[in-house]
Design a protein around this motif. Structure first.
Motif, PDB file in Angstrom:
ATOM      1  N   TYR A 117       0.695  -1.381   0.202  1.00 11.05           N
ATOM      2  CA  TYR A 117       0.360   0.128   0.550  1.00 11.05           C
ATOM      3  C   TYR A 117       0.665   1.684   0.398  1.00 11.05           C
ATOM      4  O   TYR A 117       1.839   0.986   0.896  1.00 11.05           O
ATOM      5  CB  TYR A 117      -0.953   0.095   1.266  1.00 11.05           C
ATOM      6  CG  TYR A 117      -1.432   1.422   1.288  1.00 11.05           C
ATOM      7  CD1 TYR A 117      -2.917   1.262   0.711  1.00 11.05           C
ATOM      8  CD2 TYR A 117      -1.183   2.084   2.279  1.00 11.05           C
ATOM      9  CE1 TYR A 117      -3.440   2.557   0.801  1.00 11.05           C
ATOM     10  CE2 TYR A 117      -2.335   3.128   2.611  1.00 11.05           C
ATOM     11  CZ  TYR A 117      -3.145   3.384   1.312  1.00 11.05           C
ATOM     12  OH  TYR A 117      -4.626   4.847   2.023  1.00 11.05           O
ATOM     13  N   PHE A 118       0.250   1.920  -0.884  1.00  9.92           N
ATOM     14  CA  PHE A 118       1.132   3.327  -0.517  1.00  9.92           C
ATOM     15  C   PHE A 118       0.634   3.949  -1.032  1.00  9.92           C
ATOM     16  O   PHE A 118      -0.400   4.643  -1.656  1.00  9.92           O
ATOM     17  CB  PHE A 118       2.129   3.982  -1.723  1.00  9.92           C
ATOM     18  CG  PHE A 118       2.822   4.832  -2.018  1.00  9.92           C
ATOM     19  CD1 PHE A 118       3.606   5.363  -0.828  1.00  9.92           C
ATOM     20  CD2 PHE A 118       2.382   5.633  -2.817  1.00  9.92           C
ATOM     21  CE1 PHE A 118       4.054   6.662  -0.901  1.00  9.92           C
ATOM     22  CE2 PHE A 118       3.016   7.573  -2.675  1.00  9.92           C
ATOM     23  CZ  PHE A 118       4.099   7.379  -1.623  1.00  9.92           C
ATOM     24  N   LYS A 119       0.616   5.554  -0.398  1.00  7.47           N
ATOM     25  CA  LYS A 119      -0.513   6.849  -0.881  1.00  7.47           C
ATOM     26  C   LYS A 119       0.011   7.859  -0.227  1.00  7.47           C
ATOM     27  O   LYS A 119       1.015   8.455   0.813  1.00  7.47           O
ATOM     28  CB  LYS A 119      -1.411   6.662   0.131  1.00  7.47           C
ATOM     29  CG  LYS A 119      -2.713   8.222  -0.373  1.00  7.47           C
ATOM     30  CD  LYS A 119      -4.593   7.477   0.085  1.00  7.47           C
ATOM     31  CE  LYS A 119      -5.126   8.786  -0.233  1.00  7.47           C
ATOM     32  NZ  LYS A 119      -6.664   8.648   0.707  1.00  7.47           N
ATOM     33  N   GLU A 138       0.886  17.298   5.114  1.00  2.37           N
ATOM     34  CA  GLU A 138       2.140  16.831   4.818  1.00  2.37           C
ATOM     35  C   GLU A 138       2.180  15.131   4.665  1.00  2.37           C
ATOM     36  O   GLU A 138       3.246  15.251   5.478  1.00  2.37           O
ATOM     37  CB  GLU A 138       2.499  17.270   3.208  1.00  2.37           C
ATOM     38  CG  GLU A 138       3.186  17.043   1.609  1.00  2.37           C
ATOM     39  CD  GLU A 138       4.279  17.586   1.415  1.00  2.37           C
ATOM     40  OE1 GLU A 138       4.556  16.768   0.907  1.00  2.37           O
ATOM     41  OE2 GLU A 138       5.304  18.301   2.314  1.00  2.37           O
ATOM     42  N   ARG A 139       1.823  14.362   3.742  1.00  5.38           N
ATOM     43  CA  ARG A 139       2.432  12.744   4.238  1.00  5.38           C
ATOM     44  C   ARG A 139       2.350  11.769   3.714  1.00  5.38           C
ATOM     45  O   ARG A 139       1.668  12.116   2.547  1.00  5.38           O
ATOM     46  CB  ARG A 139       2.124  12.946   5.655  1.00  5.38           C
ATOM     47  CG  ARG A 139       0.369  11.906   5.596  1.00  5.38           C
ATOM     48  CD  ARG A 139      -0.085  12.200   6.788  1.00  5.38           C
ATOM     49  NE  ARG A 139      -1.608  11.851   6.861  1.00  5.38           N
ATOM     50  CZ  ARG A 139      -2.870  12.837   6.184  1.00  5.38           C
ATOM     51  NH1 ARG A 139      -2.450  14.023   6.151  1.00  5.38           N
ATOM     52  NH2 ARG A 139      -3.767  12.268   6.378  1.00  5.38           N
ATOM     53  N   THR A 140       3.095  10.339   3.615  1.00  7.80           N
ATOM     54  CA  THR A 140       3.118   9.517   2.679  1.00  7.80           C
ATOM     55  C   THR A 140       2.574   8.695   3.604  1.00  7.80           C
ATOM     56  O   THR A 140       3.403   8.237   4.903  1.00  7.80           O
ATOM     57  CB  THR A 140       4.006   9.593   2.241  1.00  7.80           C
ATOM     58  OG1 THR A 140       6.033   8.491   2.736  1.00  7.80           O
ATOM     59  CG2 THR A 140       4.689  10.332   0.725  1.00  7.80           C
ATOM     60  N   LEU A 153       3.665  -0.879   8.562  1.00  5.80           N
ATOM     61  CA  LEU A 153       3.503   0.631   8.302  1.00  5.80           C
ATOM     62  C   LEU A 153       4.756   1.669   8.685  1.00  5.80           C
ATOM     63  O   LEU A 153       4.748   1.591  10.222  1.00  5.80           O
ATOM     64  CB  LEU A 153       2.196   1.605   8.334  1.00  5.80           C
ATOM     65  CG  LEU A 153       1.966   2.605   8.590  1.00  5.80           C
ATOM     66  CD1 LEU A 153       0.120   2.365   7.909  1.00  5.80           C
ATOM     67  CD2 LEU A 153       1.937   3.902   8.738  1.00  5.80           C
ATOM     68  N   PHE A 154       5.083   2.622   7.861  1.00  5.93           N
ATOM     69  CA  PHE A 154       5.654   3.722   8.520  1.00  5.93           C
ATOM     70  C   PHE A 154       4.933   5.170   7.142  1.00  5.93           C
ATOM     71  O   PHE A 154       4.814   4.784   6.461  1.00  5.93           O
ATOM     72  CB  PHE A 154       7.345   3.850   7.969  1.00  5.93           C
ATOM     73  CG  PHE A 154       7.114   3.324   6.866  1.00  5.93           C
ATOM     74  CD1 PHE A 154       8.108   4.782   6.248  1.00  5.93           C
ATOM     75  CD2 PHE A 154       7.555   2.212   6.317  1.00  5.93           C
ATOM     76  CE1 PHE A 154       8.752   4.462   5.081  1.00  5.93           C
ATOM     77  CE2 PHE A 154       8.021   2.355   5.223  1.00  5.93           C
ATOM     78  CZ  PHE A 154       9.144   3.242   4.865  1.00  5.93           C
ATOM     79  N   ARG A 155       5.762   6.684   7.592  1.00  4.13           N
ATOM     80  CA  ARG A 155       4.887   7.674   7.072  1.00  4.13           C
ATOM     81  C   ARG A 155       6.190   8.082   7.101  1.00  4.13           C
ATOM     82  O   ARG A 155       6.478   8.918   8.302  1.00  4.13           O
ATOM     83  CB  ARG A 155       3.762   8.133   8.326  1.00  4.13           C
ATOM     84  CG  ARG A 155       2.257   7.110   7.380  1.00  4.13           C
ATOM     85  CD  ARG A 155       1.001   8.432   8.486  1.00  4.13           C
ATOM     86  NE  ARG A 155      -0.327   7.505   7.881  1.00  4.13           N
ATOM     87  CZ  ARG A 155      -0.980   6.735   8.424  1.00  4.13           C
ATOM     88  NH1 ARG A 155      -0.369   7.060  10.103  1.00  4.13           N
ATOM     89  NH2 ARG A 155      -1.427   6.580   8.740  1.00  4.13           N
ATOM     90  N   GLN A 156       5.900   9.625   5.725  1.00  6.28           N
ATOM     91  CA  GLN A 156       7.208  10.338   6.306  1.00  6.28           C
ATOM     92  C   GLN A 156       6.610  11.251   6.557  1.00  6.28           C
ATOM     93  O   GLN A 156       5.341  11.159   5.439  1.00  6.28           O
ATOM     94  CB  GLN A 156       7.617  10.792   4.854  1.00  6.28           C
ATOM     95  CG  GLN A 156       8.378  10.037   3.982  1.00  6.28           C
ATOM     96  CD  GLN A 156       8.800   9.980   3.037  1.00  6.28           C
ATOM     97  OE1 GLN A 156       7.892   9.012   1.931  1.00  6.28           O
ATOM     98  NE2 GLN A 156      10.393  10.364   2.303  1.00  6.28           N
ATOM     99  N   ILE A 157       5.961  11.843   7.750  1.00  5.78           N
ATOM    100  CA  ILE A 157       5.545  13.455   7.404  1.00  5.78           C
ATOM    101  C   ILE A 157       6.278  15.107   7.311  1.00  5.78           C
ATOM    102  O   ILE A 157       7.475  14.749   8.068  1.00  5.78           O
ATOM    103  CB  ILE A 157       4.784  13.326   9.283  1.00  5.78           C
ATOM    104  CG1 ILE A 157       4.145  12.023   9.286  1.00  5.78           C
ATOM    105  CG2 ILE A 157       4.171  14.629   9.138  1.00  5.78           C
ATOM    106  CD1 ILE A 157       4.248  11.900  11.036  1.00  5.78           C
TER     107      ILE A 157
END
Length: 219
Positions: A117-119, A138-140, A153-157
């Motif tokens: 999954y990517f968004k 703003e994030r991925t 799961l990890f997020r760039q924020i």
């Protein structure tokens, strides 16, 4: 150590602007004035700060099938049980790492596996340590499934100063742990969501080294 490709344009533009400013001041003010010298020193310092932000150090990376490796340099600011609502829609352990402007801002894959999954989410630019930055900035969101079938799961924020997130992965990609997956410019945060039964290997306020520090161990 080398410089990251994301910084080439910024460094070139900064160099041109600083050169123009220094030439202009030198032409406008006669010799002997202290202002041109101060401006030159300040310009060198500013350019050094910009260059160091895009540094990519050489490292001996860690790899382990059951280990979750830090995806970035920084400081651990959150370790808590939360309800992750975008993908898991259930409880997970969240580990958040704050990246200051002086940290290396390369992001690495925390585990090996396949991107499920990517968004990309456009959003606000709250300070990175704000509780709502994880859901409103703003994030991925990236979810990698390991060989054992565990989703991480990890997020760039983006933070208040960081308004440009780069990523080099997409759904279906097979990725290797501790390889580069993206970059965030000028201060930010990365959140990692792990299973509740994972053994956490870091404490609050610990300093992390991207692609090296072990954050957690999967059961």
């Amino acid at each position: 150590m080398k410089l990251h490709k994301e910084g080439y344009t910024i460094m070139a533009v900064a160099a041109i602007i600083l050169i123009v400013i220094n030439l202009g001041i030198h032409m406008l003010l006669p010799d002997g004035y202290w202002i041109p010298r101060i401006t030159l020193i300040a310009s060198i310092f500013i350019f050094f700060l910009i260059v160091q932000f895009f540094r990519v150090p050489s490292r001996v990376v860690n790899k382990g099938e059951t280990q979750i490796i830090a995806p970035c340099d920084g400081k651990v600011v959150v370790i808590e049980e939360v309800v992750e609502s975008e993908y898991f829609k259930g409880p997970r352990r969240q580990i958040s790492i704050f990246m200051s402007p002086i940290n290396v801002h390369v992001n690495w894959n925390p585990v090996s596996g396949v991107i499920q999954y990517f968004k990309y989410h456009p959003g606000l630019y709250l300070v990175a340590w704000h509780p709502k930055s994880s859901t409103e900035n703003e994030r991925t969101t990236v979810v990698t499934r390991t060989a054992s079938g565990v989703d991480i799961l990890f997020r760039q924020i983006a933070g208040a100063a960081a308004r440009r997130i780069r990523w080099y992965v997409k759904e279906g990609d097979k990725v290797e742990q501790s390889t580069e997956m993206g970059f965030i410019k000028f201060g930010s945060r990365v959140d990692i969501y792990v299973p509740l039964d994972a053994e956490i290997k870091v404490n609050l306020q610990d300093k992390t080294v991207g692609s090296v520090t072990v954050l957690a161990e999967l059961k």
